[in-house]
Write an enzyme that holds these catalytic residues in place. Structure first.
Site, mmCIF file in Angstrom:
data_model
loop_
_atom_site.group_PDB
_atom_site.id
_atom_site.type_symbol
_atom_site.label_atom_id
_atom_site.label_comp_id
_atom_site.label_asym_id
_atom_site.label_seq_id
_atom_site.Cartn_x
_atom_site.Cartn_y
_atom_site.Cartn_z
ATOM 1 N N GLU A 146 13.271 12.010 -26.416
ATOM 2 C CA GLU A 146 13.862 11.392 -25.218
ATOM 3 C C GLU A 146 14.012 9.908 -25.494
ATOM 4 O O GLU A 146 13.300 9.069 -24.953
ATOM 5 C CB GLU A 146 13.004 11.629 -23.962
ATOM 6 C CG GLU A 146 13.815 11.286 -22.691
ATOM 7 C CD GLU A 146 12.983 11.101 -21.447
ATOM 8 O OE1 GLU A 146 12.180 11.996 -21.132
ATOM 9 O OE2 GLU A 146 13.152 10.053 -20.786
ATOM 10 N N HIS A 180 17.269 15.101 -17.669
ATOM 11 C CA HIS A 180 16.653 13.764 -17.615
ATOM 12 C C HIS A 180 16.755 13.203 -16.203
ATOM 13 O O HIS A 180 17.717 13.475 -15.489
ATOM 14 C CB HIS A 180 17.375 12.849 -18.615
ATOM 15 C CG HIS A 180 16.780 11.489 -18.729
ATOM 16 N ND1 HIS A 180 17.145 10.451 -17.902
ATOM 17 C CD2 HIS A 180 15.826 11.022 -19.566
ATOM 18 C CE1 HIS A 180 16.433 9.376 -18.248
ATOM 19 N NE2 HIS A 180 15.636 9.697 -19.243
ATOM 20 N N ASP A 213 10.335 7.782 -24.971
ATOM 21 C CA ASP A 213 11.209 7.233 -23.928
ATOM 22 C C ASP A 213 11.590 5.793 -24.264
ATOM 23 O O ASP A 213 11.732 4.945 -23.384
ATOM 24 C CB ASP A 213 10.591 7.308 -22.516
ATOM 25 C CG ASP A 213 11.665 7.361 -21.404
ATOM 26 O OD1 ASP A 213 12.856 7.179 -21.717
ATOM 27 O OD2 ASP A 213 11.288 7.575 -20.239
ATOM 28 N N HIS A 251 16.683 6.668 -26.002
ATOM 29 C CA HIS A 251 18.003 6.320 -25.482
ATOM 30 C C HIS A 251 18.640 5.117 -26.169
ATOM 31 O O HIS A 251 17.964 4.265 -26.725
ATOM 32 C CB HIS A 251 17.896 6.024 -23.986
ATOM 33 C CG HIS A 251 17.131 7.075 -23.232
ATOM 34 N ND1 HIS A 251 17.577 8.366 -23.114
ATOM 35 C CD2 HIS A 251 15.941 7.023 -22.580
ATOM 36 C CE1 HIS A 251 16.706 9.064 -22.397
ATOM 37 N NE2 HIS A 251 15.697 8.278 -22.069
HETATM 38 MN MN MN Z 1 14.240 8.503 -20.422
#
Ligand code: MN
Length: 325
Positions: free
Chosen positions: A8, A164, A287, A10
């Site tokens: 996850e 998400h 994340d 980004h």
């Molecule tokens: Mn995220």
């Protein structure tokens, strides 16, 4: 632990950057901005320093899902996916792509998913929660029957779908009024995403397409802790939960869902999740860039779990789920 996979994680395009601005105080925005726009430099150094062999990359939130106009959403998806594919191509051993999809139209989303998997070599999709659609002020969730042909294709392609978080629309966020601090990762993200996941489970979607694999971040958005109560509530009463699906909610959670450790670096929570969903269905994630890779890794590498579980959660589960070999 060396050789970890994180999924996850980004990045942003210049044009989606602003979507993330609200999630950092002004003083930290310059740092977050740099982290979001970088793929091949700082990110790789952080990965190397923390034993992460591979990252599965996805566009920041809410981006495509917050663009009601289908044409604009479709074009942005394509641009983001093409950009990501170029970066993956530069370092295929370190990065893989998760597709951004114009969920405004199940047909357009299906078409873009097929393109991403078959032409760009992506290994799944990541969607930022519900979608907005032109001419409606409602949040559109993917349990609706109009999305089932899309899900049929997801199952056929055999790629995971990462659900998400995003914040609820203002009209659905009245409960948070005057308590702005509860928006975003503090609480609203998890609540919003958990409800969406439960809608999918109760809709019968997984009876029709039992091969679907949905991934939730943040240790399952609170769901492992609530799974027993969801199925058990007021058991002495004659009428239990009535929903279209055939089985208990927990059955779908354990057979159609995976969860990641993104942004939830807590051993107590991990152990509860292991007891509810099992270590075969938990995957390491950070994340980045909203959370630090070193925070995620240092916690995970030392978490009080068996080494066999660490290897599965840190690497092997992702390797087999996404067929990374
Ligand atoms: Mn995220």
């Amino acid at each position: 632990m060396q050789g970890k996979v994180a999924l996850e994680e980004h990045f942003a395009l210049e044009e989606t950057l602003q979507d993330s601005a609200g999630f950092a105080p002004e003083a930290d925005w310059p740092e977050l901005k740099v982290r979001l726009l970088d793929i091949q430099d700082r990110r790789l150094r952080e990965m190397d320093a923390n034993g992460i062999e591979m990252m599965l990359l996805s566009l920041n939130a809410p981006a495509v899902q917050a663009i009601p106009d289908l044409k604009t959403a479709t074009e942005l998806s394509r641009r983001a996916n093409d950009y990501l594919a170029e970066h993956v191509q530069r370092r295929p051993g370190r990065f893989k792509g998760l597709a951004a999809l114009p969920m405004q139209s199940p047909i357009a989303a299906t078409r873009e998913l097929i393109r991403c998997v078959k032409e760009l070599g992506f290994c799944g999709a990541l969607t930022n929660g519900f979608t907005q659609i032109e001419g409606s002020d409602a949040a559109v969730y993917y349990d609706l029957k109009s999305y089932w042909p899309f899900w049929e294709e997801v199952e056929r392609l055999d790629v995971p779908f990462y659900l998400h978080p995003r914040n609820p629309l203002p009209k659905d966020a009245a409960i948070y009024e005057g308590h702005r601090w509860l928006m975003g990762p503090t609480w609203a993200f998890g609540q919003e995403t958990a409800v969406h996941a439960l809608r999918l489970m109760g809709s019968g979607l997984f009876d029709a397409y039992p091969g679907l694999n949905i991934i939730l971040g943040h240790m399952g958005e609170g769901l492992p802790y609530s799974m027993w109560r969801i199925d058990n509530h007021n058991k002495w009463m004659r009428e239990q939960n009535r929903y279209p699906a055939k089985r208990k909610i927990a059955d779908y959670f354990r057979e159609n869902f995976y969860i990641t450790t993104s942004g939830n670096f807590r051993s107590q929570t991990l152990i509860d999740a292991m007891l509810e969903i099992g270590s075969d269905r938990i995957l390491f994630s950070a994340d980045w860039p909203f959370e630090n890779i070193d925070h995620a890794s240092q916690w995970f590498d030392a978490a009080p779990i068996a080494e066999g579980d660490r290897t599965k959660i840190g690497r092997d589960n992702a390797w087999s789920l996404f067929k990374l070999g």
